[in-house]
Design an enzyme around this catalytic site. Structure first.
Site, mmCIF file in Angstrom:
data_model
loop_
_atom_site.group_PDB
_atom_site.id
_atom_site.type_symbol
_atom_site.label_atom_id
_atom_site.label_comp_id
_atom_site.label_asym_id
_atom_site.label_seq_id
_atom_site.Cartn_x
_atom_site.Cartn_y
_atom_site.Cartn_z
ATOM 1 N N ILE A 87 5.701 -5.394 7.946
ATOM 2 C CA ILE A 87 5.580 -4.280 8.869
ATOM 3 C C ILE A 87 5.377 -2.960 8.102
ATOM 4 C CG2 ILE A 87 6.972 -5.271 10.734
ATOM 5 C CD1 ILE A 87 9.394 -3.705 9.674
ATOM 6 N N GLY A 133 1.592 11.354 4.793
ATOM 7 C CA GLY A 133 0.430 11.799 5.575
ATOM 8 C C GLY A 133 -0.897 11.367 4.967
ATOM 9 N N LYS A 190 -2.533 -4.149 9.850
ATOM 10 C CA LYS A 190 -1.125 -3.855 9.574
ATOM 11 C C LYS A 190 -0.410 -3.398 10.842
ATOM 12 C CE LYS A 190 1.727 -1.732 6.072
ATOM 13 N NZ LYS A 190 1.684 -1.148 4.741
ATOM 14 N N ALA A 214 -3.886 3.915 1.030
ATOM 15 C CA ALA A 214 -4.817 4.129 2.143
ATOM 16 C C ALA A 214 -5.997 4.991 1.704
ATOM 17 C CB ALA A 214 -4.100 4.815 3.296
ATOM 18 N N SER A 266 0.818 -1.215 0.000
ATOM 19 C CA SER A 266 0.000 0.000 0.000
ATOM 20 C C SER A 266 0.855 1.271 0.000
ATOM 21 C CB SER A 266 -0.888 -0.009 1.242
ATOM 22 O OG SER A 266 -1.632 1.176 1.290
ATOM 23 N N GLY A 300 11.412 -3.906 2.564
ATOM 24 C CA GLY A 300 12.689 -4.040 1.868
ATOM 25 C C GLY A 300 12.794 -5.182 0.886
ATOM 26 N N CYS A 322 0.327 3.930 10.707
ATOM 27 C CA CYS A 322 1.005 4.959 9.920
ATOM 28 C C CYS A 322 1.707 5.943 10.867
ATOM 29 C CB CYS A 322 0.016 5.715 9.041
ATOM 30 S SG CYS A 322 0.851 6.992 8.081
ATOM 31 N N THR A 365 8.836 -0.050 -1.458
ATOM 32 C CA THR A 365 9.801 0.927 -1.977
ATOM 33 C C THR A 365 10.495 0.466 -3.258
ATOM 34 O OG1 THR A 365 10.124 1.650 0.286
ATOM 35 C CG2 THR A 365 11.831 2.275 -1.271
HETATM 36 C C1 LIG Z 1 5.733 6.516 -0.101
HETATM 37 C C2 LIG Z 1 5.102 5.497 0.797
HETATM 38 C C3 LIG Z 1 3.735 5.574 1.068
HETATM 39 C C4 LIG Z 1 3.130 4.628 1.913
HETATM 40 N N1 LIG Z 1 1.787 4.704 2.144
HETATM 41 C C5 LIG Z 1 1.181 3.744 2.902
HETATM 42 C C6 LIG Z 1 -0.235 3.745 3.083
HETATM 43 O O1 LIG Z 1 -0.964 4.584 2.525
HETATM 44 N N2 LIG Z 1 -0.783 2.778 3.877
HETATM 45 C C7 LIG Z 1 -0.009 1.810 4.488
HETATM 46 O O2 LIG Z 1 -0.556 0.947 5.205
HETATM 47 N N3 LIG Z 1 1.335 1.761 4.293
HETATM 48 C C8 LIG Z 1 1.941 2.695 3.520
HETATM 49 N N4 LIG Z 1 3.293 2.637 3.313
HETATM 50 C C9 LIG Z 1 4.079 1.537 3.925
HETATM 51 C C10 LIG Z 1 4.299 0.389 2.929
HETATM 52 O O3 LIG Z 1 3.086 -0.192 2.521
HETATM 53 C C11 LIG Z 1 5.219 -0.709 3.536
HETATM 54 O O4 LIG Z 1 4.600 -1.239 4.690
HETATM 55 C C12 LIG Z 1 6.580 -0.187 3.948
HETATM 56 O O5 LIG Z 1 7.044 0.778 3.030
HETATM 57 C C13 LIG Z 1 7.614 -1.308 4.065
HETATM 58 O O6 LIG Z 1 7.818 -1.969 2.829
HETATM 59 P P1 LIG Z 1 9.001 -1.579 1.817
HETATM 60 O O7 LIG Z 1 10.268 -1.495 2.629
HETATM 61 O O8 LIG Z 1 9.019 -2.673 0.796
HETATM 62 O O9 LIG Z 1 8.641 -0.263 1.254
HETATM 63 C C14 LIG Z 1 3.921 3.588 2.486
HETATM 64 C C15 LIG Z 1 5.289 3.517 2.195
HETATM 65 C C16 LIG Z 1 5.883 4.449 1.363
HETATM 66 C C17 LIG Z 1 7.352 4.320 1.070
#
Ligand SMILES: Cc1cc2nc3c(=O)[nH]c(=O)nc-3n(C[C@H](O)[C@H](O)[C@H](O)COP(=O)(O)O)c2cc1C
EC number: 1.3.-.-
Length: 313
Positions: A191, A72, A165, A46, A21, A244, A130, A266
């Protein structure tokens, strides 16, 4: 039967890979690059009851092993997601996991009730973790009693299974996970980002306008693996893991730790084709290690045969 297919509550996945997400919007940009039908599922951005502009800019910053963000919860609001974004995604044969956020329990309940009734939403992901919003968000995910309360309230109105989450910004993640399971959650996703900060040497001020932000990317993978390894031994509901993930090897590490499916966040910003690439490489990596079906990998690090609620398709 495909060696990658797996059934989780509400989700009949052709493979265990999905974009996380907030890192895939509502799929429109990526749909121009590849056929979204290859994905196991999509976790959409979200959704809050009202549209949100999000935090002031700058709201992202690079780090040595990932990024900081303080978006945000910018999103077009429930009405637009129901009338425009979900109908667009209905063109694809991919289960949608709707990420639900809010400031009060009533907000979560309202969004969950309406969005779970959409025909192509197969599960909810409750974002109680969040770190970038002042009310709601992480406040719900760091107290077991409040996490229990919001989960229970949403379960009462949701028409689809509810995944919650988890925030890594807690001292005892298992305590929160167990409370959420007791409230009736169907699964966990973990996470979310780790609270972090960068300082601008020229101004002496935080780089992000919000001051702090959420750290994501390769830096947080070992934290996520540790937490999933711990939580998956304490609960019997399935876990969708994230943090990650950049390769088929990373996915297998998550499955070994106890996740039943994996989300990629990411890494989509670094390589927009990362999800289809991982989906293509996963069977080769699995077979190289001697596994015929991904279900054999789940919880491999702490058990020989998984007890988690999943089944082959
Ligand atoms: C730019 C950005 C926006 C995100 N927006 C949300 C969100 O709207 N809702 C949510 O549950 N997690 C959000 N996340 C968290 C990601 O879904 C994920 O849990 C977190 O980035 C860890 O995974 P990753 O290291 O592969 O990015 C966001 C992460 C990033 C980097």
């Amino acid at each position: 039967m495909s060696c990658l297919s797996i059934k989780l509550p509400g989700l009949d996945l052709k493979n265990p890979i999905m974009p996380a997400s907030g890192c895939f919007g509502f799929g429109r940009e990526y749909a121009k690059l590849y056929d979204l039908n290859v994905l196991g599922a999509i976790m959409i951005k979200a959704t809050t009851a009202e549209p949100r502009f999000g935090n002031p800019t700058p709201r992202v910053a690079e780090t040595n092993a990932g990024m900081l963000n303080a978006i945000g919860l910018q999103n077009p609001g429930l009405e637009k997601v129901l009338s425009e974004e979900l109908p667009f995604l209905a063109n694809y044969n991919v289960p949608i996991i709707a990420n639900v956020a809010g400031s009060l329990i009533e907000d979560y309940v309202k969004v969950a009730k309406e969005i779970s009734a959409a025909p192509n939403v197969h599960a909810l992901e409750l974002n109680i973790s969040c770190p970038n919003v002042k009310t709601g968000g992480i406040a719900f995910g760091t107290d077991p009693a409040v996490a229990f309360e919001v989960t229970k309230a949403v379960k009462e109105v949701s028409e689809v299974p509810v995944y919650v989450k988890l925030s890594p910004n807690v001292a005892n993640i298992s305590e929160i996970a167990v409370a959420i399971e007791q409230a009736g959650a169907d699964g966990l996703t973990m996470i979310n980002t780790l609270l972090g900060m960068r300082i601008d040497l020229k101004t002496g001020r935080p780089v992000l306008a919000n001051g702090t932000g959420g750290l994501s990317g390769p830096a947080i993978k070992p934290v996520a693996i540790r937490m999933i390894h711990e939580v998956s031994q304490k609960v019997s509901i399935p876990i969708i893991g994230m943090g990650g993930v950049q390769s088929a090897e990373d996915v297998l590490e998550y499955l070994f730790a106890g996740a039943s499916a994996v989300a990629v966040g990411t890494a989509n910003f670094v390589d927009p084709f990362i999800c289809p690439t991982i989906i293509e490489e996963l069977p080769y990596k699995m077979h190289e290690l001697g596994f015929e079906h991904i279900s054999e990998c789940i919880g491999r690090s702490w058990k020989q045969h998984a007890k988690i609620a999943y089944s082959r398709t």
